[in-house]
Design an enzyme around this catalytic site. Structure first.
Site, PDB file in Angstrom:
ATOM      1  N   CYS A  76       0.805  -1.230   0.000  1.00 29.81           N
ATOM      2  CA  CYS A  76       0.000   0.000   0.000  1.00 29.81           C
ATOM      3  C   CYS A  76       0.835   1.276   0.000  1.00 29.81           C
ATOM      4  CB  CYS A  76      -0.927   0.001   1.214  1.00 29.81           C
ATOM      5  SG  CYS A  76      -2.107  -1.359   1.268  1.00 29.81           S
ATOM      6  N   HIS A 135      -0.567   6.605   2.731  1.00 29.78           N
ATOM      7  CA  HIS A 135      -0.642   5.311   3.408  1.00 29.78           C
ATOM      8  C   HIS A 135      -1.465   5.368   4.676  1.00 29.78           C
ATOM      9  CE1 HIS A 135       0.915   2.014   6.100  1.00 29.78           C
ATOM     10  NE2 HIS A 135       0.389   1.362   5.085  1.00 29.78           N
TER      11      HIS A 135
END
Length: 492
Positions: A76, A135
């Site tokens: 991610c 993130h």
């Protein structure tokens, strides 16, 4: 990334397209960007798909949906860093989830914008972030079990940064939420990797994010500035949680198993994944591993859970798009839906991301341009780093000079796909290159084989590494792969 011999042709074709969509400089379009965590390239409008995504299907019918969009890193934080900056990773730190948390907020503002959102802000856009765009689950720097801080992960990008933690209290608690208000951390991982909640859409955090987005759109309707609204939805990231009604869309026995459920032939174990993130949900009925497959029944249950979570996010996207249309903002708003990477649902005997195989690198990407007559499913190869310059070209904003990505704006006005493109991805001490036909991966490690080749004409499931018996093809492709080595590994 295009072959060198195509670059000149593409450049000529794009000259004069700065105002590509016909938008006057004084009436620049807005941008609604929706990031969906772990949304692989399996959508209802794709061939042979059993997942139900009616709202994304409708959006795709009005725009361009890419079947061959590839992320730079299959995790991610690093994937989002590359996407936001238009830059490929060139240091090992840029392959980690915490690259933005560790570095971005400590970097002084400079002439180079920290992200394309920062660049838009400098060029007259009002920027609003809701949910997970970088993130961090809510955009602030703090650990999974820490109190929310006041330090933004992207300190220069946002005019407004919003989030509704609901009963979960923090962004990270909400990210790993269960319907009763608990989360993975509070339960010390003594949880299942799925849940069918006896709740409505507001019973999970993405429903709250959606309502915030709708409220903000109503406010932005009267803004004198063009806006960039980023909305980050959590599902279908683990845990695969969704209201029961989304589970009820599917008949579990009818959900197909992965077509390539075994470890690929002729690969080292180091190229694969032990499914540790999935197994970290410790009350799961079965554990995944490279030495055994999940039972068919449990594999179908987990796929059912992922599908339900994806359908839940699809429904939230539908609510946001309906509001955009009701406010008549759709007439001057570019809509982009992006998955930050893919996910193995049993393919290659893996349950998770973090590999350099197609299932981890290939994710959803849809563009809708107001006023465009082009509607298609496009199989051109594009990369996440290409999105930055594409947005800038569509908006008539000059790019910074050091981007690695290249605009694919021409694909959004053409009914044809474009052959000859290349996508580069990085992980596990390796570089993977996807062409129209092949995936070539080179690992910088001791474990053999270090070279993997898959022919997507004959083996689209990437079941057999054929590098050993095809040295000529490898030799022809290797110089192109080496062009993607941005300094991560010593060239030999």
């Amino acid at each position: 990334m295009e072959h060198k011999f195509l670059k000149h042709i593409v450049f000529i074709a794009l000259v004069g397209l700065t105002n590509f969509s016909g938008f006057a400089q004084s009436n620049r379009p807005n941008v609604l960007f929706i990031a969906v965590d772990d949304l692989r390239s399996e959508l209802g409008h794709f061939e042979n798909s059993t997942i139900l995504t009616p709202n994304l299907d409708k959006l795709a019918s009005e725009g361009v949906s890419f079947t061959n969009h590839f992320v730079q890193v299959p995790t991610c934080g690093a994937s989002r860093a590359a996407f936001l900056t238009g830059k490929r990773p060139s240091r090992q730190a840029q392959l980690g989830n915490n690259i933005m948390q560790d570095e971005f907020h400590q970097t002084p503002e400079s002439e180079t914008p920290e992200t394309f959102i920062h660049h838009l802000k400098r060029n007259g856009y009002h920027t609003v972030g809701i949910g997970k765009i970088s993130h961090s689950a809510d955009g602030y720097v703090y650990g999974y079990e820490e109190e929310v801080s006041s330090q933004r992960e992207l300190p220069y990008s946002w005019d407004e940064l919003l989030f509704d933690h609901g009963k979960w209290g923090t962004g990270w608690n909400a990210f790993f939420a269960y319907a009763d208000g608990e989360n993975r951390q509070s339960m010390q991982k003594q949880v299942k990797p799925y849940e069918a909640g006896d709740v409505d859409d507001l019973g999970y955090p993405d429903g709250l994010t959606t309502q915030l987005a709708i409220k903000k759109l109503r406010e932005l309707k009267n803004s004198s500035q063009p806006f960039f609204l980023g909305v980050g939805l959590f599902k279908p990231h683990l845990p695969f949680t969704a209201p029961q009604k989304y589970w009820d869309l599917y008949v579990e026995d009818q959900i197909p198993l992965a077509k390539n459920p075994t470890v690929p032939q002729n690969v080292a174990r180091q190229s694969l994944l032990e499914s540790g993130e999935f197994n970290g949900y410790q009350l799961g009925e079965e554990k995944a591993g490279l030495d055994h497959q999940l039972s068919d029944a449990y594999a179908k249950k987990i796929k059912h859970a992922y599908y339900a979570a994806a359908s839940y996010s699809d429904a939230q996207i539908g609510l946001i798009l309906d509001e955009l249309e009701a406010l008549e903002l759709d007439q001057n708003t570019i809509v982009i839906v992006w998955g930050d990477h893919g996910w193995h649902l049993g393919e290659q005997q893996i349950w998770g991301k973090h590999t350099l195989f197609e299932n981890a690198l290939n994710s959803a990407l849809i563009f809708k341009i107001p006023g465009s007559k082009v509607s298609k499913i496009d199989n051109s190869i594009v990369e996440s780093v290409d999105i930055y310059p594409t947005i800038m070209e569509l908006l008539g904003v000059k790019n910074p000079t050091d981007l690695d990505g290249e605009s694919f704006a021409s694909l959004l006005k053409s009914k044809e796909a474009q052959a000859g493109n290349i996508a580069y991805s990085y992980y596990h001490n390796g570089i993977s290159m996807r062409t129209d036909r092949y995936r070539l991966t080179k690992y910088f490690r001791g474990a053999e084989p270090t070279i993997e080749l898959y022919d997507h004409n004959t083996d689209p499931l990437e079941s057999v590494n054929i590098a050993g018996e095809n040295p000529k093809i490898v030799a022809e492709l290797m110089p192109l792969l080496e062009e993607g080595n941005t300094g991560l590994y010593e060239k030999k």
